[in-house]
Design a protein around this motif. Structure first.
Motif, PDB file in Angstrom:
ATOM      1  N   VAL A   1       0.511  20.765 -29.119  1.00 11.73           N
ATOM      2  CA  VAL A   1       1.195  19.883 -29.879  1.00 11.73           C
ATOM      3  C   VAL A   1       1.086  20.402 -31.302  1.00 11.73           C
ATOM      4  O   VAL A   1       1.919  20.312 -32.010  1.00 11.73           O
ATOM      5  CB  VAL A   1       0.415  18.408 -29.663  1.00 11.73           C
ATOM      6  CG1 VAL A   1       0.987  17.454 -30.615  1.00 11.73           C
ATOM      7  CG2 VAL A   1       0.744  18.079 -28.186  1.00 11.73           C
ATOM      8  N   LEU A   2      -0.216  20.611 -31.762  1.00 14.18           N
ATOM      9  CA  LEU A   2      -0.261  21.070 -33.228  1.00 14.18           C
ATOM     10  C   LEU A   2       0.586  22.338 -33.492  1.00 14.18           C
ATOM     11  O   LEU A   2       1.086  22.293 -34.802  1.00 14.18           O
ATOM     12  CB  LEU A   2      -1.802  21.503 -33.495  1.00 14.18           C
ATOM     13  CG  LEU A   2      -2.851  20.034 -33.644  1.00 14.18           C
ATOM     14  CD1 LEU A   2      -4.124  20.601 -33.332  1.00 14.18           C
ATOM     15  CD2 LEU A   2      -2.560  19.495 -35.002  1.00 14.18           C
ATOM     16  N   VAL A   3       0.589  23.071 -32.812  1.00 13.71           N
ATOM     17  CA  VAL A   3       1.550  24.242 -33.239  1.00 13.71           C
ATOM     18  C   VAL A   3       2.680  23.930 -33.369  1.00 13.71           C
ATOM     19  O   VAL A   3       3.613  24.189 -34.144  1.00 13.71           O
ATOM     20  CB  VAL A   3       1.379  25.368 -32.117  1.00 13.71           C
ATOM     21  CG1 VAL A   3       2.489  26.420 -32.054  1.00 13.71           C
ATOM     22  CG2 VAL A   3       0.090  26.186 -32.096  1.00 13.71           C
ATOM     23  N   GLU A   4       3.369  23.175 -32.214  1.00 17.24           N
ATOM     24  CA  GLU A   4       4.514  22.438 -32.297  1.00 17.24           C
ATOM     25  C   GLU A   4       5.094  21.662 -33.641  1.00 17.24           C
ATOM     26  O   GLU A   4       5.922  21.687 -34.415  1.00 17.24           O
ATOM     27  CB  GLU A   4       5.261  21.547 -31.096  1.00 17.24           C
ATOM     28  CG  GLU A   4       6.520  20.855 -31.151  1.00 17.24           C
ATOM     29  CD  GLU A   4       6.765  20.017 -30.028  1.00 17.24           C
ATOM     30  OE1 GLU A   4       7.781  19.465 -29.974  1.00 17.24           O
ATOM     31  OE2 GLU A   4       5.639  19.828 -29.145  1.00 17.24           O
ATOM     32  N   ARG A   5       4.056  20.912 -34.033  1.00 16.55           N
ATOM     33  CA  ARG A   5       4.279  20.044 -35.300  1.00 16.55           C
ATOM     34  C   ARG A   5       4.026  20.889 -36.459  1.00 16.55           C
ATOM     35  O   ARG A   5       4.611  20.353 -37.530  1.00 16.55           O
ATOM     36  CB  ARG A   5       2.990  19.106 -35.258  1.00 16.55           C
ATOM     37  CG  ARG A   5       3.114  17.906 -34.003  1.00 16.55           C
ATOM     38  CD  ARG A   5       4.512  16.950 -34.173  1.00 16.55           C
ATOM     39  NE  ARG A   5       4.544  15.929 -33.169  1.00 16.55           N
ATOM     40  CZ  ARG A   5       3.777  14.788 -33.854  1.00 16.55           C
ATOM     41  NH1 ARG A   5       3.205  14.547 -34.766  1.00 16.55           N
ATOM     42  NH2 ARG A   5       3.882  13.731 -32.754  1.00 16.55           N
ATOM     43  N   SER A   6       3.528  22.103 -36.403  1.00 16.50           N
ATOM     44  CA  SER A   6       3.388  22.842 -37.635  1.00 16.50           C
ATOM     45  C   SER A   6       4.667  23.384 -38.204  1.00 16.50           C
ATOM     46  O   SER A   6       4.637  23.621 -39.450  1.00 16.50           O
ATOM     47  CB  SER A   6       2.215  24.029 -37.233  1.00 16.50           C
ATOM     48  OG  SER A   6       3.118  24.966 -36.579  1.00 16.50           O
ATOM     49  N   ALA A   7       5.519  23.463 -37.326  1.00 17.53           N
ATOM     50  CA  ALA A   7       7.001  23.654 -37.830  1.00 17.53           C
ATOM     51  C   ALA A   7       7.503  22.761 -38.838  1.00 17.53           C
ATOM     52  O   ALA A   7       8.569  23.190 -39.562  1.00 17.53           O
ATOM     53  CB  ALA A   7       8.050  23.805 -36.496  1.00 17.53           C
ATOM     54  N   GLN A   8       7.037  21.613 -38.744  1.00 18.16           N
ATOM     55  CA  GLN A   8       7.410  20.532 -39.747  1.00 18.16           C
ATOM     56  C   GLN A   8       6.661  20.443 -40.915  1.00 18.16           C
ATOM     57  O   GLN A   8       6.754  19.630 -41.860  1.00 18.16           O
ATOM     58  CB  GLN A   8       7.695  19.212 -39.001  1.00 18.16           C
ATOM     59  CG  GLN A   8       8.952  19.084 -38.360  1.00 18.16           C
ATOM     60  CD  GLN A   8       8.876  19.789 -36.842  1.00 18.16           C
ATOM     61  OE1 GLN A   8       7.895  19.550 -36.296  1.00 18.16           O
ATOM     62  NE2 GLN A   8       9.934  20.547 -36.662  1.00 18.16           N
ATOM     63  N   ALA A   9       5.487  21.128 -41.135  1.00 17.06           N
ATOM     64  CA  ALA A   9       4.503  20.962 -42.188  1.00 17.06           C
ATOM     65  C   ALA A   9       4.237  22.042 -43.218  1.00 17.06           C
ATOM     66  O   ALA A   9       5.145  23.115 -42.851  1.00 17.06           O
ATOM     67  CB  ALA A   9       2.962  21.117 -41.331  1.00 17.06           C
ATOM     68  N   PHE A  10       3.687  21.958 -44.175  1.00  9.87           N
ATOM     69  CA  PHE A  10       3.701  22.789 -45.204  1.00  9.87           C
ATOM     70  C   PHE A  10       2.503  23.583 -45.294  1.00  9.87           C
ATOM     71  O   PHE A  10       2.292  24.510 -45.307  1.00  9.87           O
ATOM     72  CB  PHE A  10       3.555  22.052 -46.555  1.00  9.87           C
ATOM     73  CG  PHE A  10       3.967  22.822 -47.645  1.00  9.87           C
ATOM     74  CD1 PHE A  10       5.044  23.778 -48.108  1.00  9.87           C
ATOM     75  CD2 PHE A  10       2.695  23.285 -48.745  1.00  9.87           C
ATOM     76  CE1 PHE A  10       5.148  24.570 -49.298  1.00  9.87           C
ATOM     77  CE2 PHE A  10       2.782  24.172 -49.615  1.00  9.87           C
ATOM     78  CZ  PHE A  10       3.848  24.656 -49.984  1.00  9.87           C
ATOM     79  N   TRP A  11       1.277  22.817 -44.589  1.00  7.08           N
ATOM     80  CA  TRP A  11       0.008  23.354 -44.389  1.00  7.08           C
ATOM     81  C   TRP A  11      -0.410  22.567 -43.281  1.00  7.08           C
ATOM     82  O   TRP A  11      -0.129  21.470 -42.905  1.00  7.08           O
ATOM     83  CB  TRP A  11      -0.977  23.087 -45.467  1.00  7.08           C
ATOM     84  CG  TRP A  11      -0.863  24.239 -46.558  1.00  7.08           C
ATOM     85  CD1 TRP A  11      -0.461  23.880 -47.791  1.00  7.08           C
ATOM     86  CD2 TRP A  11      -1.757  25.333 -46.649  1.00  7.08           C
ATOM     87  NE1 TRP A  11      -0.598  25.040 -48.592  1.00  7.08           N
ATOM     88  CE2 TRP A  11      -1.491  25.843 -48.217  1.00  7.08           C
ATOM     89  CE3 TRP A  11      -2.335  26.105 -45.753  1.00  7.08           C
ATOM     90  CZ2 TRP A  11      -1.951  27.129 -48.436  1.00  7.08           C
ATOM     91  CZ3 TRP A  11      -2.898  27.395 -46.081  1.00  7.08           C
ATOM     92  CH2 TRP A  11      -2.712  27.791 -47.561  1.00  7.08           C
ATOM     93  N   THR A  12      -1.307  23.309 -42.326  1.00  7.28           N
ATOM     94  CA  THR A  12      -1.785  22.735 -41.143  1.00  7.28           C
ATOM     95  C   THR A  12      -3.478  22.916 -41.310  1.00  7.28           C
ATOM     96  O   THR A  12      -3.800  23.927 -41.794  1.00  7.28           O
ATOM     97  CB  THR A  12      -1.660  23.267 -39.959  1.00  7.28           C
ATOM     98  OG1 THR A  12      -0.257  23.044 -39.726  1.00  7.28           O
ATOM     99  CG2 THR A  12      -2.179  22.465 -38.822  1.00  7.28           C
ATOM    100  N   VAL A  13      -4.160  21.855 -41.430  1.00  9.49           N
ATOM    101  CA  VAL A  13      -5.727  21.895 -41.233  1.00  9.49           C
ATOM    102  C   VAL A  13      -6.427  21.576 -40.075  1.00  9.49           C
ATOM    103  O   VAL A  13      -5.985  20.484 -39.703  1.00  9.49           O
ATOM    104  CB  VAL A  13      -5.920  20.887 -42.518  1.00  9.49           C
ATOM    105  CG1 VAL A  13      -7.724  21.129 -42.764  1.00  9.49           C
ATOM    106  CG2 VAL A  13      -5.337  21.525 -43.825  1.00  9.49           C
ATOM    107  N   VAL A  14      -7.251  22.130 -39.602  1.00  8.16           N
ATOM    108  CA  VAL A  14      -8.112  21.972 -38.477  1.00  8.16           C
ATOM    109  C   VAL A  14      -9.485  22.492 -38.565  1.00  8.16           C
ATOM    110  O   VAL A  14      -9.764  23.227 -39.447  1.00  8.16           O
ATOM    111  CB  VAL A  14      -7.368  22.646 -37.037  1.00  8.16           C
ATOM    112  CG1 VAL A  14      -5.978  22.092 -36.931  1.00  8.16           C
ATOM    113  CG2 VAL A  14      -7.437  24.005 -37.505  1.00  8.16           C
ATOM    114  N   GLY A  15     -10.121  21.798 -37.936  1.00  7.29           N
ATOM    115  CA  GLY A  15     -11.808  22.025 -37.949  1.00  7.29           C
ATOM    116  C   GLY A  15     -11.892  23.035 -36.840  1.00  7.29           C
ATOM    117  O   GLY A  15     -11.418  23.283 -35.952  1.00  7.29           O
ATOM    118  N   HIS A  16     -12.926  23.930 -36.807  1.00  5.20           N
ATOM    119  CA  HIS A  16     -13.546  24.838 -36.011  1.00  5.20           C
ATOM    120  C   HIS A  16     -14.965  25.001 -36.238  1.00  5.20           C
ATOM    121  O   HIS A  16     -15.899  25.053 -37.280  1.00  5.20           O
ATOM    122  CB  HIS A  16     -12.870  26.223 -36.390  1.00  5.20           C
ATOM    123  CG  HIS A  16     -13.666  27.530 -35.779  1.00  5.20           C
ATOM    124  ND1 HIS A  16     -13.516  27.547 -34.502  1.00  5.20           N
ATOM    125  CD2 HIS A  16     -14.330  28.443 -36.103  1.00  5.20           C
ATOM    126  CE1 HIS A  16     -13.964  28.637 -33.896  1.00  5.20           C
ATOM    127  NE2 HIS A  16     -14.553  29.208 -34.934  1.00  5.20           N
TER     128      HIS A  16
END
Length: 287
Positions: A87-102
């Motif tokens: 889901v996050l990868v799919e939504r990243s196509a509409q984003a300028f940056w993606t931020v996630v925790g690791h």
């Protein structure tokens, strides 16, 4: 200043979890949105909605945090069912940056092919910032670190440098361009073998770093640049340089094809060893 994102007008997308330390992830994402004058979208993805805490219980406190601490940032929040990485990868196509925790073995549930953050960093359609909850430096310096591959002819390193300069400018931070290289082939191993002239090699690296800085001087005149090169493994040198920094920016080649299967070896190692958030910038892919 664009960052090569799939959607330069999109929001900063923050993947959030129900674990501890998510406030730091959200603060990093909100700070990124504030710097760029972009909205922030918080997204919680539950693979087992029937067993997990209600999505509203996860996103609503984080949304309130943003509204309180970052009143100038427009924030929205959403909870959906699905596989978090997909889901996050799919939504990243509409984003300028993606931020996630690791957090290595913690944070998002680990999947068969690796953690969610690993998969997002590898496959996202826009640059990704990986944050380790709880690793926030007490008093970070106004310093951005950029890993530079002076041998890269693909354009990925140049793209990462453009992003690093832009991020340093927005933060009013100095920028440290770092190049590390150590090859066993540089070390003589047999009789009569002579070591290369390291002084000439070092001078060439410094000249290449200076050339990259000079290329961007007109676009980023207010950014103070420092050059740092050592004969040391790149990942080791970058991890050391990241201590106290606000952001480490690296380019990642990964693999080409329909889906890159792996991050580059340096960027993947830094996800575990860097002492500050890591921005992964890679070449766009058609899928």
């Amino acid at each position: 200043m664009g960052n090569g994102a799939a959607n330069p007008d999109g929001p900063v997308l923050a993947g959030v979890d129900k674990g501890d330390g998510q406030e730091y992830v959200v603060r990093c994402a909100a700070g990124q949105a504030a710097l760029h004058g972009l909205p922030l979208h918080l997204l919680y993805v539950s693979e087992h909605p029937d067993r997990d805490a209600p999505g509203t219980d996860v996103v609503e406190p984080l949304e309130r945090l943003v509204r309180t601490e970052f009143p100038g940032v427009t924030v929205t929040a959403e909870a959906v069912a699905g596989r978090p990485a997909a889901v996050l990868v799919e939504r990243s196509a509409q984003a300028f940056w993606t931020v996630v925790g690791h957090r290595g073995s913690g944070g998002f549930p680990r999947l068969p092919l690796g953690s969610v953050s690993w998969q997002v960093a590898t496959h996202a359609a826009c640059p990704v910032i990986i944050v380790r909850p709880g690793d926030a430096p007490a008093a970070p310096e106004k310093r951005v670190v950029a890993g530079v591959d002076v041998t890269d002819a693909s354009g990925v390193s140049a793209r990462a440098l453009d992003v690093a300069f832009a991020e340093a400018q927005l933060r009013g931070a100095r920028l440290e361009l770092v190049h590390g290289s150590f090859h066993l082939g540089e070390t003589p191993t047999g009789p009569g073998m002579a070591a290369p002239d390291f002084e000439i090699l070092d001078d060439a690296v410094h000249a290449a770093l200076k050339e990259e800085a000079d290329k961007r001087r007109d676009r980023f005149p207010d950014v103070t640049v420092e050059l740092h090169a050592e004969r040391l493994r790149a990942a080791t040198l970058l991890a050391e340089s990241s201590k106290g920094a606000v952001l480490l920016v690296v380019g990642s080649h990964g693999r080409s094809g329909l889906r890159r299967l792996l991050l580059g070896s340096v960027s993947s190692e830094l996800l575990h060893t860097a002492a500050c958030p890591v921005a992964i910038v890679h070449a766009p892919h058609p899928d």
